[in-house]
Write a protein that holds these residues in place. Structure first.
Motif, PDB file in Angstrom:
ATOM      1  N   ILE A 146       0.831  -1.206   0.000  1.00 57.81           N
ATOM      2  CA  ILE A 146       0.000   0.000   0.000  1.00 57.81           C
ATOM      3  C   ILE A 146       0.864   1.254   0.000  1.00 57.81           C
ATOM      4  O   ILE A 146       0.348   2.364  -0.152  1.00 57.81           O
ATOM      5  CB  ILE A 146      -0.976   0.021   1.187  1.00 57.81           C
ATOM      6  CG1 ILE A 146      -0.231  -0.005   2.527  1.00 57.81           C
ATOM      7  CG2 ILE A 146      -1.965  -1.136   1.071  1.00 57.81           C
ATOM      8  CD1 ILE A 146      -1.136   0.253   3.720  1.00 57.81           C
ATOM      9  N   GLY A 147       2.185   1.077   0.124  1.00 55.67           N
ATOM     10  CA  GLY A 147       3.098   2.195  -0.079  1.00 55.67           C
ATOM     11  C   GLY A 147       2.903   2.827  -1.453  1.00 55.67           C
ATOM     12  O   GLY A 147       3.321   3.964  -1.683  1.00 55.67           O
ATOM     13  N   PHE A 148       2.244   2.103  -2.351  1.00 58.94           N
ATOM     14  CA  PHE A 148       1.907   2.595  -3.692  1.00 58.94           C
ATOM     15  C   PHE A 148       1.192   3.950  -3.620  1.00 58.94           C
ATOM     16  O   PHE A 148       1.401   4.817  -4.473  1.00 58.94           O
ATOM     17  CB  PHE A 148       1.002   1.564  -4.376  1.00 58.94           C
ATOM     18  CG  PHE A 148       0.521   1.931  -5.758  1.00 58.94           C
ATOM     19  CD1 PHE A 148       1.209   1.502  -6.885  1.00 58.94           C
ATOM     20  CD2 PHE A 148      -0.636   2.685  -5.929  1.00 58.94           C
ATOM     21  CE1 PHE A 148       0.760   1.833  -8.157  1.00 58.94           C
ATOM     22  CE2 PHE A 148      -1.090   3.020  -7.204  1.00 58.94           C
ATOM     23  CZ  PHE A 148      -0.397   2.595  -8.312  1.00 58.94           C
ATOM     24  N   TYR A 149       0.356   4.133  -2.589  1.00 55.75           N
ATOM     25  CA  TYR A 149      -0.510   5.322  -2.526  1.00 55.75           C
ATOM     26  C   TYR A 149       0.143   6.512  -1.835  1.00 55.75           C
ATOM     27  O   TYR A 149      -0.393   7.620  -1.898  1.00 55.75           O
ATOM     28  CB  TYR A 149      -1.827   4.966  -1.821  1.00 55.75           C
ATOM     29  CG  TYR A 149      -2.543   3.821  -2.486  1.00 55.75           C
ATOM     30  CD1 TYR A 149      -3.195   3.993  -3.694  1.00 55.75           C
ATOM     31  CD2 TYR A 149      -2.522   2.543  -1.916  1.00 55.75           C
ATOM     32  CE1 TYR A 149      -3.830   2.932  -4.325  1.00 55.75           C
ATOM     33  CE2 TYR A 149      -3.150   1.478  -2.536  1.00 55.75           C
ATOM     34  CZ  TYR A 149      -3.801   1.672  -3.740  1.00 55.75           C
ATOM     35  OH  TYR A 149      -4.410   0.623  -4.370  1.00 55.75           O
ATOM     36  N   GLY A 150       1.277   6.285  -1.169  1.00 54.38           N
ATOM     37  CA  GLY A 150       1.938   7.377  -0.474  1.00 54.38           C
ATOM     38  C   GLY A 150       1.080   7.928   0.654  1.00 54.38           C
ATOM     39  O   GLY A 150       0.215   7.252   1.210  1.00 54.38           O
ATOM     40  N   GLU A 151       1.326   9.162   1.019  1.00 55.78           N
ATOM     41  CA  GLU A 151       0.588   9.836   2.083  1.00 55.78           C
ATOM     42  C   GLU A 151      -0.824  10.172   1.598  1.00 55.78           C
ATOM     43  O   GLU A 151      -1.006  10.852   0.585  1.00 55.78           O
ATOM     44  CB  GLU A 151       1.325  11.123   2.483  1.00 55.78           C
ATOM     45  CG  GLU A 151       0.539  12.079   3.337  1.00 55.78           C
ATOM     46  CD  GLU A 151       0.335  11.569   4.759  1.00 55.78           C
ATOM     47  OE1 GLU A 151      -0.779  11.732   5.282  1.00 55.78           O
ATOM     48  OE2 GLU A 151       1.297  11.026   5.339  1.00 55.78           O
ATOM     49  N   THR A 152      -1.847   9.692   2.340  1.00 58.96           N
ATOM     50  CA  THR A 152      -3.233   9.969   1.942  1.00 58.96           C
ATOM     51  C   THR A 152      -3.983  10.812   2.974  1.00 58.96           C
ATOM     52  O   THR A 152      -5.117  11.209   2.715  1.00 58.96           O
ATOM     53  CB  THR A 152      -4.028   8.668   1.707  1.00 58.96           C
ATOM     54  OG1 THR A 152      -4.347   8.056   2.959  1.00 58.96           O
ATOM     55  CG2 THR A 152      -3.243   7.693   0.845  1.00 58.96           C
ATOM     56  N   GLY A 153      -3.376  11.064   4.143  1.00 58.52           N
ATOM     57  CA  GLY A 153      -4.060  11.840   5.170  1.00 58.52           C
ATOM     58  C   GLY A 153      -5.340  11.151   5.600  1.00 58.52           C
ATOM     59  O   GLY A 153      -5.366   9.945   5.855  1.00 58.52           O
ATOM     60  N   GLU A 154      -6.441  11.896   5.672  1.00 52.96           N
ATOM     61  CA  GLU A 154      -7.735  11.320   6.032  1.00 52.96           C
ATOM     62  C   GLU A 154      -8.509  10.842   4.811  1.00 52.96           C
ATOM     63  O   GLU A 154      -9.602  10.287   4.940  1.00 52.96           O
ATOM     64  CB  GLU A 154      -8.561  12.348   6.808  1.00 52.96           C
ATOM     65  CG  GLU A 154      -7.949  12.730   8.150  1.00 52.96           C
ATOM     66  CD  GLU A 154      -8.870  13.611   8.970  1.00 52.96           C
ATOM     67  OE1 GLU A 154      -9.965  13.956   8.474  1.00 52.96           O
ATOM     68  OE2 GLU A 154      -8.502  13.948  10.107  1.00 52.96           O
ATOM     69  N   ARG A 155      -7.952  11.039   3.641  1.00 51.12           N
ATOM     70  CA  ARG A 155      -8.624  10.652   2.394  1.00 51.12           C
ATOM     71  C   ARG A 155      -8.506   9.150   2.182  1.00 51.12           C
ATOM     72  O   ARG A 155      -7.419   8.585   2.210  1.00 51.12           O
ATOM     73  CB  ARG A 155      -7.975  11.409   1.231  1.00 51.12           C
ATOM     74  CG  ARG A 155      -8.459  11.020  -0.163  1.00 51.12           C
ATOM     75  CD  ARG A 155      -7.822  11.925  -1.215  1.00 51.12           C
ATOM     76  NE  ARG A 155      -6.367  11.894  -1.108  1.00 51.12           N
ATOM     77  CZ  ARG A 155      -5.586  11.079  -1.827  1.00 51.12           C
ATOM     78  NH1 ARG A 155      -6.128  10.209  -2.666  1.00 51.12           N
ATOM     79  NH2 ARG A 155      -4.274  11.130  -1.686  1.00 51.12           N
TER      80      ARG A 155
END
Length: 300
Positions: A116-125
């Motif tokens: 899931i590192g694929f998505y990087g930083e997503t915050g609350e999204r």
């Protein structure tokens, strides 16, 4: 899947070893790829760095599973170790995909590890498999990691990418380091604790991999994470409740950055990842909730 011959790279790792046990218990013949001269009839030699695979040893395999790669959290991210993290995945995946593509008959499926590192930083999204990759070292590596499987896909082998989250296990991985701390009463939130952690039990991880292997209609990326990601603060509280220990300690973000360097961004970062495609495919989680997940891991 009927009793099959299945090759597994990364068979000695936390997930790989559990998958091998599950497959063997159900009567499958497992071929383990090893980085040395084989010592048993179920071993086949490979060398990811040299992109070498003894393809003849994979003859007759119905499936190839690649879970190999240097541990992301094993040590501080120096430039040299980042190269090792990347190369161990890209070179190994390319070698296995090419070996799978060379087989006759072709394997029915190639399941390649991803994260899931694929998505990087997503915050609350919240993000799912339809979301684009993030920015930074891990997202770019995950994109290349999945692209490295192209030879198998182009040869007509059904190709699946298992984007795994944080595995809840007392036996290894990042969570394996947390259990002793919490059992000693030294557990606590990391940073402000508001970052989302997307987790999955080792049991459900193996079950999901088996589901991806067995279901002929599935290909492409699948997030292997429980349906409801939680914040580090919520998970810390659940660890305390299940293990009956206080969770008074907290590690400030600056201290984590000092201790871990660039890798601290992965610990403090927020990834709210949903397993949309996995659920739509009919997969059912045995331990979707965090307290049940922690209890299952504590029981081993």
């Amino acid at each position: 899947m009927e009793a099959s011959r299945i090759a597994v790279a990364g068979a000695s790792g936390l997930i790989g070893a559990a998958l091998v046990r599950s497959l063997t218990a159900d009567g499958h013949e497992v071929v383990r790829l090893v980085r040395r001269t084989p010592r048993a009839k179920d071993e086949v030699e490979w060398d990811p760095e040299r992109q070498y695979v003894d393809a003849a040893g994979l003859t007759g395999c119905d499936a190839v599973v690649n879970l190999a790669g240097a541990g992301v959290g094993d040590r501080r991210w120096t430039d040299a170790y980042k190269r090792k993290i990347r190369d161990s995945r890209l070179l190994g995946t390319a070698a296995l995909a090419e070996a799978a593509a060379s087989l006759s008959p072709l394997p029915r499926v190639f399941v390649n590890g991803s994260a899931i590192g694929f998505y990087g930083e997503t915050g609350e999204r919240a993000v799912d498999e339809n979301s684009p990759p993030g920015d930074g070292f891990l997202p770019s590596m995950c994109v290349e990691w999945e692209e490295a499987a192209a030879p198998a896909e182009e040869a007509g082998v059904r190709t699946v990418f298992a984007r795994t989250g944080l595995v809840v296990s007392a036996k290894g991985g990042a969570w394996g380091r947390l259990f002793p701390l919490f059992k000693a009463g030294l557990g606590g939130r990391l940073g402000d604790g508001r970052q989302y952690w997307s987790y999955i039990t080792l049991h459900d991880e193996v079950a999901a991999l088996r589901h991806l292997l067995d279901t002929e209609s599935l290909s492409g990326p699948f997030n292997l994470t429980a349906p409801q990601p939680l914040t580090n603060r919520e998970i810390t509280a659940a660890m305390g409740r299940v293990l009956h220990r206080p969770t008074l300690f907290a590690v400030p973000a600056p201290a984590l950055r000092l201790a871990l360097g660039e890798m601290a961004g992965d610990v403090l970062g927020s990834q709210r990842v949903l397993p949309t495609r996995l659920l739509e495919s009919g997969f059912s989680f045995a331990f979707p909730g965090i307290e049940d997940a922690i209890r299952a891991a504590a029981r081993g």
